[in-house]
Design a protein around this motif. Structure first.
Motif, PDB file in Angstrom:
ATOM      1  N   TRP A 187       8.137   8.432  -6.227  1.00 44.79           N
ATOM      2  CA  TRP A 187       6.700   8.715  -6.197  1.00 44.79           C
ATOM      3  C   TRP A 187       6.349   9.552  -4.964  1.00 44.79           C
ATOM      4  O   TRP A 187       5.477  10.423  -5.026  1.00 44.79           O
ATOM      5  CB  TRP A 187       5.889   7.427  -6.184  1.00 44.79           C
ATOM      6  CG  TRP A 187       5.693   6.823  -7.541  1.00 44.79           C
ATOM      7  CD1 TRP A 187       6.153   5.607  -7.950  1.00 44.79           C
ATOM      8  CD2 TRP A 187       5.021   7.390  -8.664  1.00 44.79           C
ATOM      9  NE1 TRP A 187       5.798   5.393  -9.254  1.00 44.79           N
ATOM     10  CE2 TRP A 187       5.094   6.467  -9.717  1.00 44.79           C
ATOM     11  CE3 TRP A 187       4.349   8.594  -8.868  1.00 44.79           C
ATOM     12  CZ2 TRP A 187       4.533   6.712 -10.963  1.00 44.79           C
ATOM     13  CZ3 TRP A 187       3.796   8.825 -10.120  1.00 44.79           C
ATOM     14  CH2 TRP A 187       3.876   7.908 -11.149  1.00 44.79           C
ATOM     15  N   SER A 188       7.006   9.304  -3.854  1.00 45.11           N
ATOM     16  CA  SER A 188       6.698  10.082  -2.658  1.00 45.11           C
ATOM     17  C   SER A 188       7.170  11.523  -2.804  1.00 45.11           C
ATOM     18  O   SER A 188       6.540  12.442  -2.288  1.00 45.11           O
ATOM     19  CB  SER A 188       7.325   9.452  -1.414  1.00 45.11           C
ATOM     20  OG  SER A 188       8.726   9.558  -1.459  1.00 45.11           O
ATOM     21  N   GLY A 227       4.488  13.010  -4.921  1.00 41.96           N
ATOM     22  CA  GLY A 227       3.251  13.091  -4.151  1.00 41.96           C
ATOM     23  C   GLY A 227       2.067  12.422  -4.816  1.00 41.96           C
ATOM     24  O   GLY A 227       0.922  12.645  -4.433  1.00 41.96           O
ATOM     25  N   ARG A 254       0.548   8.692  -5.833  1.00 45.87           N
ATOM     26  CA  ARG A 254       0.706   7.247  -5.653  1.00 45.87           C
ATOM     27  C   ARG A 254      -0.663   6.620  -5.477  1.00 45.87           C
ATOM     28  O   ARG A 254      -1.516   7.136  -4.760  1.00 45.87           O
ATOM     29  CB  ARG A 254       1.548   6.973  -4.406  1.00 45.87           C
ATOM     30  CG  ARG A 254       1.946   5.543  -4.231  1.00 45.87           C
ATOM     31  CD  ARG A 254       3.045   5.193  -5.179  1.00 45.87           C
ATOM     32  NE  ARG A 254       3.594   3.899  -4.843  1.00 45.87           N
ATOM     33  CZ  ARG A 254       4.028   3.046  -5.740  1.00 45.87           C
ATOM     34  NH1 ARG A 254       4.023   3.357  -6.995  1.00 45.87           N
ATOM     35  NH2 ARG A 254       4.499   1.896  -5.366  1.00 45.87           N
ATOM     36  N   PHE A 287       0.972   1.936  -2.701  1.00 41.99           N
ATOM     37  CA  PHE A 287       1.428   2.308  -1.354  1.00 41.99           C
ATOM     38  C   PHE A 287       1.378   1.104  -0.418  1.00 41.99           C
ATOM     39  O   PHE A 287       2.319   0.860   0.342  1.00 41.99           O
ATOM     40  CB  PHE A 287       0.560   3.446  -0.816  1.00 41.99           C
ATOM     41  CG  PHE A 287       0.835   3.792   0.614  1.00 41.99           C
ATOM     42  CD1 PHE A 287       2.006   4.440   0.975  1.00 41.99           C
ATOM     43  CD2 PHE A 287      -0.073   3.462   1.611  1.00 41.99           C
ATOM     44  CE1 PHE A 287       2.264   4.758   2.298  1.00 41.99           C
ATOM     45  CE2 PHE A 287       0.172   3.771   2.935  1.00 41.99           C
ATOM     46  CZ  PHE A 287       1.347   4.417   3.275  1.00 41.99           C
TER      47      PHE A 287
END
Length: 66
Positions: free
Chosen positions: A18-19, A22, A24, A29
């Protein structure tokens, strides 16, 4: 399901993926911050980057060879 405060390898991989994308949700988080160890994120991130680079090199070699 894993115990509170501990994240599985799959959860860590999902968080890193997901990071990379980009996208989320804030709640996701915050859950990741509470559960995932920074050392695990770094390790999974390095492996993911290595896989992406190797995949790109293979793809470029395949395209150039044609």
């Amino acid at each position: 399901m894993s115990a509170p405060g501990k994240a599985s390898l799959l959860q860590t991989v999902k968080a890193v993926a997901w990071s990379f994308v980009g996208i989320r949700k804030r709640s996701g988080f915050e859950d990741d911050l509470a559960k995932i160890s920074p050392l695990h994120v770094i390790a999974v991130g390095l492996v993911a980057v290595l896989l992406i680079v190797v995949g790109l090199v293979i793809l470029v070699n395949w395209v150039v060879a044609k």
